[in-house]
Design a protein around this motif. Structure first.
Motif, short mmCIF file in Angstrom:
data_model
loop_
_atom_site.label_atom_id
_atom_site.label_comp_id
_atom_site.label_asym_id
_atom_site.label_seq_id
_atom_site.Cartn_x
_atom_site.Cartn_y
_atom_site.Cartn_z
N LYS A 1 8.74 -10.12 -8.92
CA LYS A 1 7.62 -10.10 -9.86
C LYS A 1 6.28 -10.19 -9.13
O LYS A 1 5.32 -9.51 -9.51
CB LYS A 1 7.76 -11.27 -10.85
CG LYS A 1 8.93 -11.14 -11.80
CD LYS A 1 8.81 -9.92 -12.70
CE LYS A 1 7.67 -10.03 -13.68
NZ LYS A 1 7.61 -8.86 -14.61
N LEU A 2 6.22 -11.01 -8.08
CA LEU A 2 4.98 -11.10 -7.31
C LEU A 2 4.62 -9.78 -6.67
O LEU A 2 3.46 -9.34 -6.68
CB LEU A 2 5.12 -12.19 -6.25
CG LEU A 2 5.07 -13.65 -6.75
CD1 LEU A 2 5.40 -14.60 -5.62
CD2 LEU A 2 3.69 -13.95 -7.32
N ARG A 3 5.63 -9.15 -6.11
CA ARG A 3 5.37 -7.85 -5.48
C ARG A 3 4.95 -6.83 -6.54
O ARG A 3 4.04 -6.02 -6.32
CB ARG A 3 6.61 -7.36 -4.74
CG ARG A 3 6.36 -6.08 -3.95
CD ARG A 3 7.57 -5.74 -3.09
NE ARG A 3 7.30 -4.56 -2.30
CZ ARG A 3 6.59 -4.54 -1.18
NH1 ARG A 3 6.08 -5.67 -0.71
NH2 ARG A 3 6.38 -3.42 -0.52
N GLU A 4 5.56 -6.89 -7.70
CA GLU A 4 5.21 -5.98 -8.79
C GLU A 4 3.75 -6.18 -9.20
O GLU A 4 3.04 -5.21 -9.47
CB GLU A 4 6.15 -6.26 -9.97
CG GLU A 4 6.11 -5.25 -11.08
CD GLU A 4 7.11 -5.61 -12.15
OE1 GLU A 4 6.74 -6.31 -13.11
OE2 GLU A 4 8.28 -5.18 -12.02
N VAL A 5 3.31 -7.44 -9.24
CA VAL A 5 1.92 -7.75 -9.58
C VAL A 5 0.97 -7.11 -8.58
O VAL A 5 -0.01 -6.46 -8.94
CB VAL A 5 1.71 -9.27 -9.65
CG1 VAL A 5 0.22 -9.62 -9.62
CG2 VAL A 5 2.37 -9.85 -10.90
N ARG A 6 1.27 -7.30 -7.30
CA ARG A 6 0.37 -6.78 -6.26
C ARG A 6 0.35 -5.25 -6.27
O ARG A 6 -0.70 -4.64 -6.11
CB ARG A 6 0.81 -7.29 -4.88
CG ARG A 6 0.71 -8.81 -4.76
CD ARG A 6 0.94 -9.26 -3.32
NE ARG A 6 -0.11 -8.79 -2.44
CZ ARG A 6 0.10 -8.19 -1.27
NH1 ARG A 6 1.31 -7.97 -0.86
NH2 ARG A 6 -0.91 -7.81 -0.53
N VAL A 7 1.51 -4.63 -6.46
CA VAL A 7 1.56 -3.17 -6.49
C VAL A 7 0.80 -2.65 -7.71
O VAL A 7 0.09 -1.63 -7.62
CB VAL A 7 3.02 -2.68 -6.50
CG1 VAL A 7 3.08 -1.16 -6.72
CG2 VAL A 7 3.70 -3.03 -5.19
N LEU B 1 -1.81 -3.97 -9.25
CA LEU B 1 -3.25 -4.06 -8.98
C LEU B 1 -3.69 -2.95 -8.03
O LEU B 1 -4.72 -2.29 -8.24
CB LEU B 1 -3.59 -5.44 -8.41
CG LEU B 1 -3.36 -6.64 -9.34
CD1 LEU B 1 -3.51 -7.94 -8.56
CD2 LEU B 1 -4.35 -6.58 -10.51
N GLN B 2 -2.91 -2.74 -6.97
CA GLN B 2 -3.25 -1.72 -5.99
C GLN B 2 -3.20 -0.32 -6.60
O GLN B 2 -4.05 0.52 -6.36
CB GLN B 2 -2.28 -1.79 -4.80
CG GLN B 2 -2.45 -0.68 -3.79
CD GLN B 2 -3.19 -1.14 -2.56
OE1 GLN B 2 -3.54 -2.31 -2.44
NE2 GLN B 2 -3.43 -0.22 -1.65
N ALA C 1 1.79 6.73 -6.80
CA ALA C 1 0.70 7.59 -7.23
C ALA C 1 1.03 9.06 -7.06
O ALA C 1 0.60 9.91 -7.84
CB ALA C 1 -0.57 7.26 -6.44
N ALA C 2 1.85 9.38 -6.04
CA ALA C 2 2.13 10.79 -5.73
C ALA C 2 3.54 11.22 -6.08
O ALA C 2 3.86 12.41 -6.00
CB ALA C 2 1.88 11.04 -4.24
N GLY C 3 4.40 10.28 -6.45
CA GLY C 3 5.81 10.59 -6.62
C GLY C 3 6.11 11.53 -7.77
O GLY C 3 5.38 11.60 -8.76
N SER D 1 0.82 -1.21 0.00
CA SER D 1 0.00 0.00 0.00
C SER D 1 0.86 1.25 0.00
O SER D 1 0.59 2.20 -0.74
CB SER D 1 -0.92 0.00 1.22
OG SER D 1 -1.70 1.17 1.26
N ALA D 2 1.91 1.25 0.82
CA ALA D 2 2.80 2.41 0.87
C ALA D 2 3.51 2.61 -0.45
O ALA D 2 3.68 3.74 -0.93
CB ALA D 2 3.80 2.26 2.00
#
Length: 796
Positions: free
Chosen positions: A178-184, A186-187, A66-68, A59-60
């Motif tokens: 890659k898994l973390r990239e997938v979750r980020v 989607l979020q 989104a804001a960077g 989430s972070a």
């Protein structure tokens, strides 16, 4: 490769699933399970994109994405708004999607993520296809990263990562990443879609991707790439141009249009074909685009940093250093995308550079000629130009330098220009510019002028002078003995403090690691030589001294900044020192007039002024250091101040000889350079064309207090009184008295003369010429009887 092989991009043929060992099929099942588990459950620490910190949640990360802010190019302009330099870590201009051509948008979607507007951040069809193909082949054969996933990886690589290890972690080929990239992904898409439509969220992702992606040759994003390769703007990119750029995402090295034009053409045509197959362009458009040449104009991004600013490079470097001290370090400037409008005046810089190199060519060995100009003002002192005969560069030769010659202190000093500070201190203590200064003869042994071992050291003059000069004439003619004598009255410490107040602020800065400042040392050692300008001197600070006097005694920091705005056009505050009223306005006005004879007959720069046709009122002071290793000139008008120092810039400075005429200065065994030669000629050459279009401004009015001096220093007029009455009046006024009998027909004991008259230093002896009442008879002619002495006149 910074993008990806795309999602169903069509660049590699599909491979059917062939028979493989059971272990490989089990591995495939395991990976599929991991994908499901990775999406369903939180990831444990240690598989993040950059950090292993457990608080680095998906989430972070998505919120940061989104804001960077992307690293952008900072543009530095002159006062008129014309660019002079670009500062960047990454050559990138942020471009709104509506300013990117539809052809460019279509090309990148066609080749990298054809289902971009359909999926929610992850293309499951493409992911599973690539997973099956890669597992079956035993190596990576296909990629499945969506534009959203590529944006995440690029963001981590180009924005978040700052060290090599962080950059490596951002691109490591592991399932955990890659898994973390997938979750980020989607979020992130869910977060951007909140309160808006899916289409708008997708457009936002596409805009971000097109601005972050690396496209080779130091070009980040399509804005920079459009200029680098086609010298155009992203809104004007055509089908073949857009296709070439989109094709480079797979490999900027392999498809570099300059190094590998054939490969780049082939890859471009693949993109064009995909655009045709997906109905983005017509067959005719595809045929025409594929037949067109690459048309690459160049592959040279704008020069990065002050090195590309040409003659403005020294000014640019000063501006960067100035902002660093004001709280905007170079790292922030190189990533912030600011627009910095500076105070640089192009016309002034052009005239200054021409004058500097006319007097001392850029390739003249061992001789540097440097100058800075500052405009006075009650609230701002703007640096209008600064330069050197030397070229700003880093090639390591003695003829190029990145050292801040126009603002860093010159170790050889500015010579007698420092007499201005002694004069200002004398006025502050009660004297006036009409004060009749005693000029001791050459070789004067002053009690405050000593060598390094503390032994008395005779003060030498560079010429012959009258025994008494007004302070105004002394400033123009510059006798050393007179100003050392004057500093015996003012004291060394007040003169040092005056120099700092008027503008020589670096003298008060600690030296080395918390060491004492030059000012502290000069005061502690009671350096009588301070008035002769032996201390390291910044040309810019010296110029600002003139601006302080021309601003009626108001010191302001010499600023190179008009304004700074961020990428959105909002002003960026700059922390600058406040202006200070350092001396009374009328003192500054009067001293400015007291310095107005330097360009006049008898003044030390009169010849240089005449050679260059100078006709305006001005104030000036020349200076030359011991052994003629450096020389300086400070000159200023009510509207502009400038200072020049000419010196041996080698590691072992030698005396300099002024060649005169068309011959530049050169190192020699017995120097003859003076402030009125090369430095003054440089100043008049630089200032004349800049001031010529402007109205002539008169010098300010003087104040009687600083012309004649304060009441404590006014000498009572006692001529005609008896010696006893005159002595009493003078002692009551604070002066000591010396009587000197003279033969005069006035009544005996009558004062017939006094020296000095008008003003004097407190406690300075006043010499009274007291009449004897008679004069010697004239000598008789040979053989005649001598006549009696003549007595007083009748009634006397």
């Amino acid at each position: 490769m910074t993008g990806g092989t795309g999602s169903d991009g069509g660049q590699r043929p599909r491979r059917g699933l062939t028979a493989r060992p059971i272990a490989r099929l089990l591995g495939l099942c395991l990976v599929a399970g991991l994908i499901l588990a990775g999406i369903t459950f939180p990831l444990v620490g240690g598989i993040g994109l950059v950090s292993n910190d457990a608080s680095d949640t998906v989430s972070a990360t998505s919120s940061d994405l989104a804001a960077g802010q992307l690293p952008l190019v900072t543009t530095v302009t002159d006062k008129q708004g014309a660019p002079i330099a670009y500062l960047y870590d990454q050559n990138r201009q942020n471009t709104p999607l509506e300013q990117i051509s539809p052809e460019m948008r279509a090309a990148i979607v066609a080749i990298e993520d054809r289902r971009f507007y359909e999926h929610d951040g992850v293309d499951w069809t493409g992911t599973l296809r690539a997973l099956v193909t890669n597992q079956s082949a035993g190596s990576t054969q296909q990629g499945a990263s969506t534009l959203t996933q590529q944006y995440i990886k690029n963001y981590q690589l180009y924005v978040t990562a700052r060290t090599p290890s962080e950059r490596l972690k951002a691109t490591e080929a592991t399932y955990a990443r890659k898994l973390r990239e997938v979750r980020v992904a989607l979020q992130l898409e869910r977060q951007l879609a909140e309160g808006t439509s899916k289409r708008q969220a997708k457009d936002e992702i596409l805009q971000r991707y097109l601005n972050i992606v690396f496209l080779g040759n130091n070009s980040y994003g399509v804005g920079a790439a459009a200029r680098t390769y086609f010298n155009t703007t992203p809104d004007k990119l055509t089908i073949p141009q857009a296709a070439m750029l989109a094709g480079m995402v797979q490999s900027t090295a392999a498809f570099d249009p300059v190094a590998h034009p054939q490969a780049a053409t082939g890859r471009r045509n693949e993109v064009i074909n995909q655009m045709r197959l997906q109905g983005m362009i017509t067959p005719q458009q595809a045929q025409e685009a594929a037949a067109s040449p690459l048309g690459v104009a160049s592959a040279a991004p704008p020069a990065n940093g002050c090195i590309g600013a040409g003659d403005a490079a020294f000014f640019c470097k000063y501006m960067v250093d100035y902002l660093g001290q004001a709280g905007l370090p170079a790292e922030q400037l190189n990533r912030g995308g600011y627009t910095i409008r500076t105070t640089l005046d192009r016309a002034s810089l052009t005239a200054m550079t021409a004058a500097l190199r006319n007097e001392v060519p850029a390739r003249q060995r061992n001789v540097a000629d440097v100058m800075a100009a500052v405009s006075p003002g009650a609230t701002r002192h703007e640096v209008t130009a600064m330069g050197s005969n030397r070229v700003f560069g880093v090639d390591g030769s003695e003829l190029e330098t990145s050292y801040g010659l126009p603002w860093e202190p010159v170790n050889l000093g500015a010579g007698s220009v420092y007499k201005v500070f002694t004069a200002a201190t004398a006025l502050d203590k009660g004297l006036g510019i009409d004060y009749q200064m005693q000029i001791p003869p050459d070789g004067y042994a002053s009690p405050i002028y000593r060598d390094g071992q503390g032994n008395p050291f005779p003060v030498r003059n560079a010429g012959s002078y009258a025994p008494v000069l007004s302070m105004t004439d002394a400033l123009a003619q510059s006798p050393n003995t007179g100003f050392v004598k004057l500093m015996e009255y003012t004291g060394v410490a007040p003169v040092v403090d005056m120099a700092v107040k008027l503008g020589m602020r670096s003298l008060a800065e600690p030296q080395g690691n918390g060491g004492k400042s030059i000012a502290e040392i000069a005061k502690e050692q009671n350096q009588g030589s301070f008035t002769l300008g032996v201390t390291p001197t910044s040309v810019l600070e010296l110029s600002n001294v003139g601006a302080t006097l021309a601003s009626r005694g108001t010191w302001c920091p010499p600023t190179p900044i008009v304004s700074i705005t961020d990428p959105d056009g909002a002003p960026v505050p700059v922390s600058e020192q406040p202006c200070e009223q350092v001396v009374p306005p009328t003192l500054a006005d009067t001293l400015m007039v007291g310095m107005s004879k330097d360009d006049q007959p008898g003044g030390t720069s009169a010849a240089a002024a005449g050679e260059n046709g100078w006709t305006r009122p001005m104030s000036g002071k020349t200076g030359t250091t011991q052994q003629n290793k450096s020389a300086a000139f400070l000159g200023f008008t009510p509207g502009l101040s400038g200072a020049v120092i000419t010196f041996d810039d080698s590691s072992s400075p030698r005396p300099l000889c002024d060649g005169g005429g068309d011959s530049p200065p050169f190192p020699c065994s017995d120097g003859n350079i003076f402030g009125g030669k090369t430095p003054a000629r440089t100043w008049y050459k630089a200032m004349n064309p800049v001031l010529a279009p402007t109205p002539v401004q008169p010098l300010p009015a003087t104040d009687p207090r600083y012309v004649s001096g304060g009441t404590n220093e006014q000498i009572p007029e006692v001529v005609g009184q008896s010696a006893d009455q005159a002595e009493q009046a003078l002692r009551e006024a604070g002066f000591s008295v010396v009587r000197s009998a003279v033969n005069n027909r006035a009544p005996a004991g009558t004062v017939v003369g006094q020296s000095p008259r008008g003003t004097a230093l407190p406690n300075q002896p006043i010499t009274l010429q007291v009449a004897s009442g008679s004069v010697p008879a004239p000598p008789p002619p040979p053989g005649a009887v001598a006549a009696p002495a003549v007595g007083p006149a009748p009634g006397g």
